[in-house]
Design an enzyme around this catalytic site. Structure first.
Site, short mmCIF file in Angstrom:
data_model
loop_
_atom_site.label_atom_id
_atom_site.label_comp_id
_atom_site.label_asym_id
_atom_site.label_seq_id
_atom_site.Cartn_x
_atom_site.Cartn_y
_atom_site.Cartn_z
N ASN A 141 0.95 -1.27 -0.15
CA ASN A 141 -0.04 0.05 -0.06
C ASN A 141 1.11 1.21 -0.06
OD1 ASN A 141 -2.24 1.86 0.34
ND2 ASN A 141 -3.62 0.10 1.38
N HIS B 133 23.30 -0.27 12.26
CA HIS B 133 24.41 0.50 12.66
C HIS B 133 25.46 -0.03 14.07
CE1 HIS B 133 23.44 3.43 9.48
NE2 HIS B 133 22.47 3.18 9.88
#
Length: 185
Positions: free
Chosen positions: A84, A114
């Protein structure tokens, strides 16, 4: 010696501003601009753009623009996958989406992550693959975090943040998402 792209795809620390990776992200952005601005509706031109952007996805994938991804080629899907509007897919490594999957508006799927150490974070990043099984429904504004595996037949409630694996045929929701109950046919 491995290239930065090879490191990225294998889940090792890599340098994201490598020339090859920047060029590939820029190529994806050009295709996304065509999809999200020039076409904006699903038609023959949009399908051609999606085949270029998502070469490892089944041609029976439907995306309501706007849609955003980093590379596109790391998104692997079965057939009858529906995204969507306003979905964001950070695909710095493989994302596997089964067949017959509904992805609600505003869903974010992240493979990129990270180091926790601030000094390392300045020069390194890495990725963990994400898998979504067949026959799943991911509710609007859910976030699927790096390394998560969602089993077949699952429903993830709207607004959930999925930080851990979800077993087959489960209803899960919350922040962090937890299994509420088993879903039976």
């Amino acid at each position: 010696m491995k290239t930065e792209k090879e490191k990225m795809l294998s889940g090792e620390n890599y340098f994201g501003n490598d020339k090859e990776l920047v060029a590939e992200r820029n190529n994806a952005k050009k295709l996304l601009h065509k999809l999200n601005v020039t076409e904006y509706i699903m038609n023959g031109n949009s399908r051609n753009i999606l085949q270029q952007l998502l070469p490892n996805s089944n041609k029976r994938i439907y995306i309501e623009p706007p849609f955003h991804c980093d590379y596109g080629y790391n998104i692997h899907s079965g057939e009858n996958v529906y995204f969507n509007v306003n979905c964001v897919v950070l695909d710095s490594t493989k994302i596997t989406i089964g067949s017959n999957v509904l992805i609600g508006p505003g869903v974010h799927i992240y493979t990129a992550t990270h180091p926790l150490n601030a000094t390392e974070r300045k020069s390194k990043q890495f990725s963990k693959p994400v898998t979504i099984g067949d026959d799943c429904w991911i509710g609007g504004n859910a976030v699927i975090c790096p390394g998560v595996k969602i089993g077949n037949g699952c429903t993830i409630g709207a607004g959930s943040v999925v930080t851990k694996d979800i077993p087959n045929n489960s209803l899960a929701f919350g922040n962090p998402a937890r299994v509420i109950r088993e879903l039976k046919e």
